[in-house]
Design a protein around this motif. Structure first.
Motif, short mmCIF file in Angstrom:
data_model
loop_
_atom_site.label_atom_id
_atom_site.label_comp_id
_atom_site.label_asym_id
_atom_site.label_seq_id
_atom_site.Cartn_x
_atom_site.Cartn_y
_atom_site.Cartn_z
N THR A 135 46.68 -32.13 17.57
CA THR A 135 47.73 -31.43 18.30
C THR A 135 47.18 -30.59 19.46
O THR A 135 47.94 -29.97 20.20
CB THR A 135 48.52 -30.50 17.36
N TYR A 136 45.83 -30.58 19.60
CA TYR A 136 45.16 -29.78 20.64
C TYR A 136 45.59 -28.31 20.56
O TYR A 136 45.96 -27.69 21.56
CB TYR A 136 45.44 -30.36 22.03
N THR A 137 45.52 -27.78 19.35
CA THR A 137 45.85 -26.37 19.15
C THR A 137 44.73 -25.65 18.41
O THR A 137 44.02 -26.25 17.60
CB THR A 137 47.16 -26.20 18.35
N VAL A 138 44.59 -24.35 18.71
CA VAL A 138 43.65 -23.49 18.01
C VAL A 138 44.42 -22.27 17.55
O VAL A 138 45.12 -21.63 18.33
CB VAL A 138 42.48 -23.06 18.92
N THR A 139 44.28 -21.94 16.27
CA THR A 139 44.94 -20.77 15.71
C THR A 139 43.89 -19.82 15.17
O THR A 139 43.02 -20.22 14.40
CB THR A 139 45.90 -21.17 14.58
N VAL A 140 43.94 -18.57 15.63
CA VAL A 140 43.02 -17.54 15.15
C VAL A 140 43.84 -16.42 14.52
O VAL A 140 44.72 -15.85 15.18
CB VAL A 140 42.14 -16.99 16.30
N ASN A 141 43.55 -16.14 13.26
CA ASN A 141 44.31 -15.11 12.53
C ASN A 141 45.81 -15.36 12.65
O ASN A 141 46.60 -14.45 12.94
CB ASN A 141 43.94 -13.71 13.02
N LYS A 142 46.20 -16.64 12.49
CA LYS A 142 47.60 -17.10 12.50
C LYS A 142 48.28 -16.98 13.86
O LYS A 142 49.50 -17.12 13.97
CB LYS A 142 48.41 -16.35 11.44
N GLN A 143 47.49 -16.76 14.91
CA GLN A 143 48.05 -16.67 16.25
C GLN A 143 47.47 -17.80 17.11
O GLN A 143 46.25 -17.96 17.19
CB GLN A 143 47.72 -15.32 16.89
N GLU A 144 48.34 -18.58 17.74
CA GLU A 144 47.88 -19.72 18.53
C GLU A 144 47.27 -19.25 19.85
O GLU A 144 47.83 -18.40 20.55
CB GLU A 144 49.04 -20.68 18.80
N ILE A 145 46.12 -19.84 20.20
CA ILE A 145 45.41 -19.51 21.43
C ILE A 145 45.57 -20.67 22.41
O ILE A 145 45.39 -21.82 22.04
CB ILE A 145 43.91 -19.29 21.16
N THR A 146 45.89 -20.36 23.64
CA THR A 146 46.07 -21.40 24.65
C THR A 146 44.73 -21.77 25.28
O THR A 146 44.08 -20.94 25.92
CB THR A 146 47.04 -20.94 25.76
N LEU A 147 44.32 -23.01 25.08
CA LEU A 147 43.07 -23.53 25.66
C LEU A 147 43.37 -24.76 26.48
O LEU A 147 44.31 -25.50 26.21
CB LEU A 147 42.07 -23.90 24.55
N SER A 148 42.54 -25.00 27.49
CA SER A 148 42.64 -26.25 28.24
C SER A 148 42.12 -27.38 27.34
O SER A 148 41.37 -27.12 26.37
CB SER A 148 41.81 -26.18 29.51
N PRO A 149 42.48 -28.64 27.62
CA PRO A 149 41.99 -29.75 26.80
C PRO A 149 40.47 -29.78 26.67
O PRO A 149 39.94 -29.97 25.57
CB PRO A 149 42.52 -30.99 27.53
#
Length: 229
Positions: free
Chosen positions: A141-155
């Motif tokens: 899904t190209y997603t990163v979650t840190v401490n239950k909060q999604e972080i917006t990253l480039s591909p």
């Protein structure tokens, strides 16, 4: 877990070189110098890919390829001194996924191994989500979650983070990261890696957690996994 490569090749010096190079690229390498023994090792170890010579004692490469295909669709790359069209066609017809002619160019070998592995997706076996304390990296899904909060990253930032996190605590040079994440034909410089690492750190810094991208001075970078007490 590192991907496992089984090398069935009777030239011991070549096996040593292949193992040395593939170990540096993050692969686990198993070696057999005999076709029959290599087939038994395949059944015991369930590798992710087989590098298979044609001229082997015990069973030749064609026979080994046939037997592997009876039980598995694991990728097979034929490595041989023969450069005849007939042999290439026969190898592919028997179920080999690629064909490399000796003398082997090791960067090309690694590139071909990774290309074949990318194309091979056995049902139910592919794992594209990495889970660490406080962090989830999902390549599907190209997603990163840190401490239950999604972080917006480039591909590309996510791909770099995913690659490093796939090999926790292992150090990679900038050139290795450039080759693995951007590709061997990428025309940019290793400075590209530094820029993306800097961006990743800025985006992850506000979200304090145990896992960090660390600089190993004079070498490169690693994804450090620590466990808070």
């Amino acid at each position: 877990m590192n991907q496992k490569i089984l090398v069935i090749e009777d030239a011991k010096n070549l096996c040593d070189l292949i193992k040395l190079y593939l170990n540096k690229e993050g692969f686990e390498v198993l070696i057999s110098h005999n076709g029959l023994e290599g087939l038994k090792l395949f059944q015991q170890e369930a590798p992710n890919l087989v590098l298979l010579d044609i001229m082997l004692p015990g069973l030749d490469g064609w026979q080994v390829c046939r037997e592997i295909r009876k039980m598995s669709d694991i990728p097979i790359i034929i490595i041989t001194a023969k450069d005849e069209e007939f042999d290439k066609v026969l190898g592919l017809e028997l179920g080999a996924d690629d064909y490399i002619v000796k003398p082997i160019k090791f960067k090309e070998l690694v590139a071909r191994i990774r290309a074949v592995l990318r194309r091979f997706h056995p049902t139910g076996l592919e794992v594209n989500k990495l889970v660490f304390p406080g962090m989830v990296i999902d390549a599907d899904t190209y997603t990163v979650t840190v401490n239950k909060q999604e972080i917006t990253l480039s591909p590309k930032e996510l791909e770099l983070l995913y690659f490093l996190a796939s090999h926790p605590n292992k150090v990679f040079t900038r050139q290795q990261l450039l080759d693995q994440v951007w590709g061997y034909d990428f025309a940019g410089t290793t400075r590209t890696v530094d820029v993306h690492i800097e961006r990743l750190r800025k985006k992850l810094k506000p979200h304090r957690q145990a896992n960090q991208i660390k600089t190993v001075w004079g070498v490169g970078y690693k994804f450090e996994v620590r466990h808070d007490d």
